[in-house]
Enzyme design. Structure first.
Site, PDB file in Angstrom:
ATOM      1  N   GLY A   1       0.842  -1.198   0.000  1.00 14.04           N
ATOM      2  CA  GLY A   1       0.000   0.000   0.000  1.00 14.04           C
ATOM      3  C   GLY A   1       0.869   1.235   0.000  1.00 14.04           C
ATOM      4  O   GLY A   1       2.068   1.162   0.307  1.00 14.04           O
TER       5      GLY A   1
ATOM      6  N   CYS B   1       5.321  -6.082   1.596  1.00 17.75           N
ATOM      7  CA  CYS B   1       5.706  -4.667   1.545  1.00 17.75           C
ATOM      8  C   CYS B   1       5.052  -3.883   2.688  1.00 17.75           C
ATOM      9  O   CYS B   1       5.384  -4.106   3.837  1.00 17.75           O
ATOM     10  CB  CYS B   1       5.364  -4.096   0.171  1.00 17.75           C
ATOM     11  SG  CYS B   1       6.247  -2.568  -0.150  1.00 17.75           S
ATOM     12  N   TYR B   2       4.099  -3.001   2.402  1.00 16.91           N
ATOM     13  CA  TYR B   2       3.408  -2.303   3.498  1.00 16.91           C
ATOM     14  C   TYR B   2       2.842  -3.332   4.481  1.00 16.91           C
ATOM     15  O   TYR B   2       2.887  -3.135   5.692  1.00 16.91           O
ATOM     16  CB  TYR B   2       2.285  -1.438   2.929  1.00 16.91           C
ATOM     17  CG  TYR B   2       1.428  -0.752   3.979  1.00 16.91           C
ATOM     18  CD1 TYR B   2       1.817   0.459   4.532  1.00 16.91           C
ATOM     19  CD2 TYR B   2       0.229  -1.335   4.429  1.00 16.91           C
ATOM     20  CE1 TYR B   2       1.047   1.085   5.499  1.00 16.91           C
ATOM     21  CE2 TYR B   2      -0.546  -0.719   5.401  1.00 16.91           C
ATOM     22  CZ  TYR B   2      -0.139   0.482   5.930  1.00 16.91           C
ATOM     23  OH  TYR B   2      -0.911   1.101   6.896  1.00 16.91           O
TER      24      TYR B   2
ATOM     25  N   HIS C   1       8.019  -7.825  -3.612  1.00 10.40           N
ATOM     26  CA  HIS C   1       6.715  -8.254  -4.149  1.00 10.40           C
ATOM     27  C   HIS C   1       6.814  -9.621  -4.836  1.00 10.40           C
ATOM     28  O   HIS C   1       7.214  -9.700  -5.993  1.00 10.40           O
ATOM     29  CB  HIS C   1       6.194  -7.210  -5.140  1.00 10.40           C
ATOM     30  CG  HIS C   1       5.763  -5.953  -4.468  1.00 10.40           C
ATOM     31  ND1 HIS C   1       4.481  -5.755  -3.997  1.00 10.40           N
ATOM     32  CD2 HIS C   1       6.455  -4.839  -4.126  1.00 10.40           C
ATOM     33  CE1 HIS C   1       4.402  -4.578  -3.422  1.00 10.40           C
ATOM     34  NE2 HIS C   1       5.584  -3.998  -3.486  1.00 10.40           N
TER      35      HIS C   1
ATOM     36  N   GLU D   1       4.464 -11.394  -5.935  1.00 12.75           N
ATOM     37  CA  GLU D   1       3.417 -11.537  -6.957  1.00 12.75           C
ATOM     38  C   GLU D   1       3.843 -11.001  -8.318  1.00 12.75           C
ATOM     39  O   GLU D   1       3.209 -11.284  -9.328  1.00 12.75           O
ATOM     40  CB  GLU D   1       2.135 -10.836  -6.486  1.00 12.75           C
ATOM     41  CG  GLU D   1       2.167  -9.310  -6.455  1.00 12.75           C
ATOM     42  CD  GLU D   1       2.817  -8.733  -5.195  1.00 12.75           C
ATOM     43  OE1 GLU D   1       3.559  -9.458  -4.514  1.00 12.75           O
ATOM     44  OE2 GLU D   1       2.605  -7.538  -4.922  1.00 12.75           O
TER      45      GLU D   1
ATOM     46  N   ASP E   1     -16.489 -13.227 -22.106  1.00 17.06           N
ATOM     47  CA  ASP E   1     -17.251 -13.374 -20.862  1.00 17.06           C
ATOM     48  C   ASP E   1     -18.703 -13.775 -21.124  1.00 17.06           C
ATOM     49  O   ASP E   1     -19.214 -14.721 -20.524  1.00 17.06           O
ATOM     50  CB  ASP E   1     -17.230 -12.074 -20.045  1.00 17.06           C
ATOM     51  CG  ASP E   1     -15.816 -11.626 -19.748  1.00 17.06           C
ATOM     52  OD1 ASP E   1     -14.917 -12.486 -19.782  1.00 17.06           O
ATOM     53  OD2 ASP E   1     -15.613 -10.429 -19.498  1.00 17.06           O
TER      54      ASP E   1
ATOM     55  N   LYS F   1     -10.179 -13.219 -15.647  1.00 11.29           N
ATOM     56  CA  LYS F   1     -10.344 -13.497 -17.074  1.00 11.29           C
ATOM     57  C   LYS F   1      -9.776 -14.862 -17.482  1.00 11.29           C
ATOM     58  O   LYS F   1     -10.413 -15.611 -18.216  1.00 11.29           O
ATOM     59  CB  LYS F   1      -9.624 -12.395 -17.858  1.00 11.29           C
ATOM     60  CG  LYS F   1      -9.943 -12.374 -19.310  1.00 11.29           C
ATOM     61  CD  LYS F   1     -11.221 -11.618 -19.519  1.00 11.29           C
ATOM     62  CE  LYS F   1     -11.561 -11.411 -20.948  1.00 11.29           C
ATOM     63  NZ  LYS F   1     -12.759 -10.563 -21.061  1.00 11.29           N
TER      64      LYS F   1
END
Ligand code: XMP
Length: 511
Positions: free
Chosen positions: A53, A80-81, A170, A172, A228, A367
């Site tokens: 964040g 992180c944060y 990070h 991710e 979708d 997605k």
């Protein structure tokens, strides 16, 4: 089904964390950090992740979780944060990096302690993606340092007993070399995940739930031909086929053969499929219109009018189905940002049809999961693996006024580009690619004569989220082939340009 809770502290990669966890076949949800302890208990997670964040944990108004979260006995990973928050909440000290060298942004060589569960059996040194100005100056009691970099002595901390972990980098982000493996270790080795999130299971559960909920009611779906709504049509047709009506409004702004492909995919299913060929109607409304926003609004409105007329002939509808997906849900929960383009989402229809409830069976899927579900449901790859295609279709890829003739040129040029991309094996690696008909006409020489024809622009981008994008470094040979084919095969085009701008400052589409 086991669940991971991701508490959102406003970081820019939060959606990415959720996607990575799901890719590792563990179900997760991204929820606001204001969730109460009672709500967390009810959610019943096997593990909790605090996201990054933009705030500083030592400021009084910085966002925090309910402090009871540390006493639930549930493993926590702070990123992180989130790492600083975890440390500070449990007695550590976080401060602003005083000199610039202690701040880290970008790829950073990091050294790991392989005895920490997150890093077990991974290389002791690898690259991580850092982005922080604050750092952890004192580690809380019970924790030990599990990684460091040249500028950051506390790149990761862990308390194996309480199963609390914090990483300053990070995991991710793909730039973190073994980030996915670290997340896998948190999920499987620490939280005891079984990997029970698969699309086959999701399909089974959704079909049962839809049958229960719909009962003997009637369902209406606006089918745009996009991924979708096509997947949703297939899911509903499996669950409540005979009670389903699909209205496919072909606005005449689709790519070459696209309308027929959509129709073919649904032809054999036992559902009421209605294709409305409304191309002439849309073109009439677009006549003389050159402003991009005006085009978008006209198409959005006309779509609704056509759909409305068709829905009336169907009669009483109990449920309206919409193809809302998880990024829409997450994004609508965040603050207002400036409108760059008013996206026309045909899923975002109505309050005009007479219906009882809205069904959004895909609202928890990303997605790539929607695509996977489409495969489970037996949709053809040509439909499922499609790149994104905007609701207003080719109207925003014909610059200036849209005419039948210009659409024809664009369709042909676009089909050639797509064919050659597939032939070169690049159709999967480029995130999105297409042709645009500029309203630029230039002089050329064809045979012995002068031509004064349109220029086609080719666009191909690489992106993970479409918020930012870079142009694809396409091979010259491929561009050469596409260019030669377009000017030879598409009468009315004498020039081909390749777009080398990124987003920002450009956008992916031209209008
Ligand atoms: P931009 O042009 O905003 O596009 O950089 C980002 C992504 O969104 C798609 N796009 C749309 N999708 N309705 C949609 O459903 C729209 O009106 C629309 N406009 C842009 C675009 O194709 C790209 O993938």
């Amino acid at each position: 089904m086991q669940k991971i809770l991701i508490l959102d502290f406003g970081g820019q990669y939060n959606q990415l964390i959720a996607r990575r966890v799901r890719e590792l076949q563990v179900y997760c949800e991204l929820r606001p950090h204001t969730m109460t302890l009672e709500e967390i208990r009810r959610f019943d997670p096997i593990g909790i992740i605090f996201t990054g964040g933009p705030h500083s944990v030592y400021l009084p108004d910085s966002p925090r979780p309910d402090p009871g979260v540390f006493s639930l006995g549930v493993p926590i990973l702070g990123i992180c944060y989130g790492c600083q928050l975890l440390a500070q909440s449990l007695g550590g000290l976080v401060t602003a990096a005083q000199d610039a060298s202690a701040r880290e942004y970008g790829k950073t060589d990091t050294v790991f302690d392989p005895s920490c569960s997150l890093f077990r059996d991974l290389p002791e040194e690898s690259v991580t993606w850092m982005s922080h100005g604050d750092y952890l100056a004192r580690v809380p009691e019970g924790f030990r340092i599990a990684a460091h970099s040249a500028a950051c002595p506390t790149a990761a901390i862990c308390d194996e007993e309480r199963r609390f972990y914090g990483v300053q980098f990070h995991p991710e982000v793909r730039h973190t070399a073994f980030g996915g493996e670290m997340l896998r270790r948190f999920l499987y080795a620490v939280c005891g995940a079984r990997g029970d999130w698969t699309m086959a299971d999701f399909k089974r559960r959704s079909v049962d739930a839809l049958r229960q909920r719909v009962g003997s009611g009637r369902v209406l779906l606006a089918l745009s031909g996009g991924v979708d709504s096509s997947v949703l049509a297939a899911l509903l047709s499996e669950a409540v086929g005979r009670q389903l009506s699909c209205v496919f409004v072909d606005h005449g702004l689709l790519r070459k053969n696209e309308g027929d492909q959509v129709e073919a995919a649904f032809a054999g299913r036992s559902l009421d499929f209605r294709r409305v060929d409304a191309g002439a109607r849309f073109l009439r409304r677009l006549q003389g219109v050159t402003d991009p926003e005006e085009k978008r609004h006209i198409i959005g409105e006309e779509f609704i009018r056509v759909f409305e007329t068709e829905a009336r002939t169907i009669g009483k509808v109990d449920y309206l189905a919409q193809g809302t997906i998880y990024p829409d849900v997450i994004e609508s929960g965040l603050g207002q940002s400036a409108v760059i383009k008013s996206h026309h989402n045909v899923g975002g229809l109505p309050d005009f049809v007479d219906f009882k409830e809205i069904l959004e069976p895909l609202r928890l899927l990303f997605k790539d999961e929607v695509r996977q579900l489409g495969r489970e449901l037996g949709l053809p790859e040509s439909l499922v693996a499609r790149q994104p295609f905007p609701g207003p279709g080719l109207a925003i890829r014909v610059i200036g006024e849209v005419t039948e003739e210009k659409l024809r040129l664009l369709r042909e040029a676009d089909a050639i580009f797509r064919q050659e991309m597939a032939r070169a094996g690049l159709d999967r690696s480029a995130s999105q690619y297409f042709a645009v008909l500029t309203n630029l006409r230039t002089v050329g020489v064809m045979g012995d004569g002068r031509s004064y024809d349109y220029a086609i622009a080719l666009r191909s981008v690489q992106t993970s989220d479409f918020m930012t994008a870079d142009f694809t470094r396409l091979p010259w040979e491929l561009l050469d082939r596409v260019s030669v084919r377009i000017v030879n095969e598409v009468k009315g085009v004498n020039r081909v340009l390749y777009d080398i701008t990124s987003k920002p400052p450009s956008t992916v589409e031209y209008e």
